[in-house]
Design a protein around this motif. Structure first.
Motif, PDB file in Angstrom:
ATOM      1  N   PRO A 177      -0.487  -4.467  -1.390  1.00 51.79           N
ATOM      2  CA  PRO A 177      -0.592  -3.089  -1.880  1.00 51.79           C
ATOM      3  C   PRO A 177      -0.074  -2.947  -3.306  1.00 51.79           C
ATOM      4  CG  PRO A 177       1.192  -3.278  -0.275  1.00 51.79           C
ATOM      5  CD  PRO A 177       0.428  -4.567  -0.243  1.00 51.79           C
ATOM      6  N   HIS A 178       0.871  -3.779  -3.681  1.00 44.70           N
ATOM      7  CA  HIS A 178       1.465  -3.685  -5.017  1.00 44.70           C
ATOM      8  C   HIS A 178       0.540  -4.203  -6.118  1.00 44.70           C
ATOM      9  CE1 HIS A 178       2.366  -7.183  -2.699  1.00 44.70           C
ATOM     10  NE2 HIS A 178       2.915  -7.840  -3.664  1.00 44.70           N
ATOM     11  N   MET A 234      -2.808  -3.292  -6.083  1.00 46.36           N
ATOM     12  CA  MET A 234      -4.029  -2.476  -6.019  1.00 46.36           C
ATOM     13  C   MET A 234      -4.330  -1.741  -7.326  1.00 46.36           C
ATOM     14  SD  MET A 234      -5.486  -3.227  -3.239  1.00 46.36           S
ATOM     15  CE  MET A 234      -6.765  -1.950  -3.190  1.00 46.36           C
ATOM     16  N   PHE A 260      -4.919  -3.193  -9.982  1.00 49.87           N
ATOM     17  CA  PHE A 260      -5.802  -4.086 -10.748  1.00 49.87           C
ATOM     18  C   PHE A 260      -7.108  -4.296  -9.985  1.00 49.87           C
ATOM     19  CE2 PHE A 260      -1.491  -5.125 -12.046  1.00 49.87           C
ATOM     20  CZ  PHE A 260      -1.579  -5.277 -13.419  1.00 49.87           C
ATOM     21  N   PRO A 261      -8.261  -4.168 -10.653  1.00 49.40           N
ATOM     22  CA  PRO A 261      -9.566  -4.277  -9.990  1.00 49.40           C
ATOM     23  C   PRO A 261      -9.731  -5.563  -9.184  1.00 49.40           C
ATOM     24  CG  PRO A 261      -9.865  -3.559 -12.259  1.00 49.40           C
ATOM     25  CD  PRO A 261      -8.409  -3.878 -12.093  1.00 49.40           C
ATOM     26  N   GLY A 262     -10.317  -5.455  -8.028  1.00 46.68           N
ATOM     27  CA  GLY A 262     -10.649  -6.620  -7.219  1.00 46.68           C
ATOM     28  C   GLY A 262      -9.618  -6.972  -6.169  1.00 46.68           C
ATOM     29  N   SER A 263      -8.402  -6.475  -6.297  1.00 51.32           N
ATOM     30  CA  SER A 263      -7.376  -6.758  -5.293  1.00 51.32           C
ATOM     31  C   SER A 263      -7.743  -6.097  -3.966  1.00 51.32           C
ATOM     32  CB  SER A 263      -6.022  -6.217  -5.754  1.00 51.32           C
ATOM     33  OG  SER A 263      -5.668  -6.787  -6.999  1.00 51.32           O
ATOM     34  N   ILE A 264      -7.479  -6.814  -2.887  1.00 56.75           N
ATOM     35  CA  ILE A 264      -7.783  -6.311  -1.542  1.00 56.75           C
ATOM     36  C   ILE A 264      -6.509  -6.416  -0.726  1.00 56.75           C
ATOM     37  CG2 ILE A 264      -9.007  -6.899   0.590  1.00 56.75           C
ATOM     38  CD1 ILE A 264     -11.367  -7.796  -1.201  1.00 56.75           C
ATOM     39  N   THR A 265      -6.189  -5.374   0.043  1.00 58.83           N
ATOM     40  CA  THR A 265      -4.969  -5.458   0.848  1.00 58.83           C
ATOM     41  C   THR A 265      -5.217  -5.028   2.277  1.00 58.83           C
ATOM     42  OG1 THR A 265      -2.623  -4.915   0.993  1.00 58.83           O
ATOM     43  CG2 THR A 265      -4.111  -3.113   0.400  1.00 58.83           C
TER      44      THR A 265
END
Lengths: 250, 250, 250, 250, 250, 250
Positions: free
Chosen positions: E72-73, E75, E77-82
């Motif tokens: 979650p930390h 998110m 930045f584009p493309g991060s998935i949590t």
């Protein structure tokens, strides 16, 4: 050729993509027995391979494949891994919500495992209720009721359902590890009762694969060939790519 | 004639039944729009009526009908009530577990609402994993792929899916409240996009009924008749009763 | 006379009702042992019957009765069915939310089973927190602390609590299946300890009905009569109907 | 005098106790407004104080008091803290299960907050179903229907329900921080409708305290006295201690 | 060389393996921003690559890598998935339980993402309580407190924590897609308050990466080299392989 | 001196405080074995005592201490009580949300139990995502990495981790019940395998305290003294108070 995998990009590259495009493919598979001749990751492998080919034709991005699916009915065979229905829906939803957060407004779940369909269906419904966004899903394996229907009709001689002529042909072409000499037709164990046989179709039960097939296959994988696979894959990739092109315009 | 309804018996009477029989039918329906001519309880009504007829022929008991089902796609029409997937599975499981506790070892879920199928499927799976008991489920509406298939082929002229020729015929015969003069063919609203039309079948989305039909029907209920319903109901009741007789012997 | 049941209307009829009225009655009962003389659906039956009578007097609509309730304490008697607390609250909330979605702003839960009260109480609280809407609930059985108090005082000779003089009288009048000759006073089994007897009232435990009554009744159903039932039902229906008329004006 | 608090012992001391005794008292309170004159921890304080006195008379141990309870209806007043129903049941169950694991077979929940009763009731039920163990609960505040009933009748002049004559008297004697000069009778705000007033008793809603009392009290705390409190506390402690002595013999 | 990937075997091959060996490696990573120069799948990639090398040295099998983690930390930045904490624990537990079902008694979670540690810790605890089985977990990235500590001390010049000198060196050697020319030291945005800076270490908050680094890196990736990576990878693989050999003997 | 405890105020007093201040301290502890010499409530006791001293210096309020924490690893010792991870996060979140509702915008969780850290970390994250509010947490025990680091370095001779020199010194000064003559160095049981010893640090497992220490201590509590405790407490209180003063200005 451009990198089709979202997960091989840096975050600034994903950011650039999002300025021009809002489509992303999310491949979903499983890790479960696929007969005596196919690798356990067959559905995850296929979901990713078809997605990649569609992405290369259309210029859209592919998210990581979810390798675990809903496979309780395969747990009688070593190596199969299953998530619960509830957990699988949670994973699908949270991946989609993460993608939406960055601006992907058109998510297409590229599913290769029939057993995931109920969980995907529930995911689409919940995401629509909660976010108002329509998420799309389709089967990457060609079938008589989906993409590639014509090619199936022209190419495939036998019906089946799991690790069969169709599925084996597709992955022979896609480059999966296949032990062709081990391929074995699916026959039920002697223990399958006449009662259960009689009402297949009319009556549903939670049937396990080891109760209905000795080899793990349903159908006849010995009829598979790489050439059949080529025809099927080319058809299904073309048809899905056409859908993606249409989707861009929506 | 013996009382077919478990819920109209006293506890000593249920106790007596359990000394000789371990089958119980559990009807499941929904409360949701059924076009401009059928009552909202159409599925709950049908599940109970068919169950009653089967019970009368076979001497087994019928549990109370679960009147609420999975109907989020009907919420665009007044009066529709829906439970969440998770809650519905919990209800089905807890009712079955209660019945098992008293010694009912063969539970048959008598379902009248297609939308409940995924929840029932998940229920059967979880009950098998948790208790080792096989629970059965079947559709009480005749269909080309289930009980009554032959009668459907001989009787029904049009295809549909909801509040259509088949469903309306069945309930005309069963004595449901039907406003025949209000029956209206299902036509999609002008707003349905060509895009969604084109990929129906290949691509799944969480589509709502008000997006695809103005009247709430899918199909043509104006062709329904009580006589068609009689043939269908007699066929489906006979075939399910034969299954129950077989089940007694397992 | 107008159709009082929401579930027997078509969706356009429900839509019409909602243009002029925002009240709906939601009957909640249980399926559980009711002594040796009453049917297992006694509470579901009563909830629906009283709701119907109130609806006929006031012109409001009645939703389907929820036939399963919170009855773990009755599971020692064959045929009883129970939902968990959590599932029951979920059902109540989701039914109320569905009704609210269509515009029913004044929902009255018409409860016939004391065991449901805690779940209903939690439902009212959660719905208020989540939606800001006040939902109402009342007991359809007359009691000295609720509607019909005066009639109870004048009519009923003995106290009880379950399948007793009061409850049996009410359903005799309402037309329930009653095996009057089987009615039996509730006496505790010999196994009930003096310790538990002594602190009833001061100390709470999760006591099961089969621990405290042999017949399943608490009280004396042999004193019941249809005439007592008539007085009670008329009183309670009149008083609830008066409340509904007041509610219309809020 | 022996240490009555389990939480002030070392683990070997708890081990020693368990060789001879299997009773433990678990005090449960709340942190919520208690009128203009009582501290927010009034129920937690009372639960612990009464438990301590009972423990000192009977030689049993007292677990830590759970300071947070079910208080959504008090959230309109600053400082009130509430847990959800689900979370509170989970806490109660997990504390009891921890105690059971060490060999405490007779747990008595010593509750001081009426709002916790439903959660405790559900806790007792679930623990019985899951472990087969009977857990006991009682109210530490004297009441006309529980321990101390006679003393209440002889001592208390007015009825109430929250931060009233009875509650204030009890805690005056127990040494709570009390701002007696701020004590104020509970009167409803002008905004309380005649409609809600009329059906109090017959109809339930999720009513908040700030909707029905301006000061936060229900009843008249100005009549409280330390001497009344002494009589009440002595009675309730004696009666609960007698119950504990009986429980030892079970 | 034998196939190290469980998911590339057929079910009879997995069955053969289980006759002689009960160890399986389960790689866990994430899909999240890794600075301006590393791919989003960096942790999933590394978990799988290190696991493969360890497996090749020790002859044990590797399960599919879980590509999504707790991020979650990232998110911002584009493309991060949590995934949520709860979902991630469920996935880990269900995969381990599936593996245990087939007879894998020694599971080693091969984690590459620090953010997953709490979820893994909770997984190990729950699996121990529920099954009595000890599951092992370790970090595949070398660190001064884990495997490869000596190599880190000898090779790495700067400290960091994310997409830094160490992480970049490792994946340069492992063959990840690296845009070395884009590598950028992690510097906090101007908006980071002196207050938050001052109490880092003493006070915890849910800080997001975009609040503390502009490039997404923490540390200095410009100092990374393939040669440093080689030393680190060889050390960590050797040390983990030694652990696996020891584990075989337990 | 002003009352530092929120729970000893009346609601109008809390209301007054909120007009000028939005900080509240929320102490969190545990009830679990603390060696042969310390009381089971040691962490709850310390959390409250340190919070009180900080509050007295800074004029902020202290909420009730949560006496139960995450202690499954201590359940092998009599008297330990544990909540599940999920329940503990729910409690923390709901207490914080209650406080936020009244206007406390700066909540500082004052934790005394290392085992709670993961649950607190998840709480901070979820509260930030759901409410946008930053919640702070800190350890009230001095440590080399947190508040009081300098005093620890100057005062404490041995390392440990639980019921050790540091912890015992602190609570000797704070006035806890300490059986100094029972204090015993923590030594592992003979049963602890060389294998587990060897990989401590590199490999994580769900280890229980009774597997690694006979007395329940980790470290050497026999070196503790009240004077050491005084220095530690004064340092940690001063440093936390300085943080609170800074926080007031944010």
């Amino acid at each position: 050729m451009k990198e089709p995998f979202l997960f091989k990009l840096t975050w600034p590259e994903v950011g650039e993509y999002l300025k021009k495009n809002e489509i992303v493919l999310f491949p979903t598979g499983s890790t479960e027995q696929h007969g005596k001749h196919l690798a356990e990751d067959n559905d995850a492998f296929t979901a990713l391979e078809i997605s990649k080919r569609v992405a290369e034709k259309t210029g859209v991005l592919v998210a990581p494949v979810m390798p675990f699916g809903y496979s309780p009915h395969h747990m009688g065979f070593p190596g199969s891994i299953t998530l619960s229905f509830e957990t699988l829906v949670a994973v699908y939803k949270e991946v989609c919500r993460s993608l939406m957060k960055h601006g992907f407004k058109k998510i297409v779940i590229m599913n290769a495992h029939g057993g995931n369909q109920n969980a995907i269906s529930e995911t689409l419904r919940q995401l629509k209720e909660e976010t108002g966004t329509t998420v799309y899903s389709l089967m990457v394996f060609p079938s008589s009721r989906g993409f590639g229907a014509k090619a199936v009709k022209e190419t495939i001689e036998t019906s089946g359902g799991h690790a069969d002529e169709l599925e084996t042909s597709v992955v022979l072409y896609l480059g999966q590890r296949v032990l062709s000499e081990k391929a074995e037709k699916g026959v039920p164990p002697a223990s399958l009762s006449d009662f259960l046989r009689k009402y297949t179709g009319e009556v549903s039960t939670a049937r396990d694969f080891h109760e209905i097939t000795v080899s793990g296959s349903l159908g006849d994988p010995t009829l598979a060939s790489k050439e059949k696979g080529r025809k099927l894959v080319e058809a299904v990739v073309d048809e899905i790519a056409a859908f993606i092109e249409d989707l861009k315009k929506q």
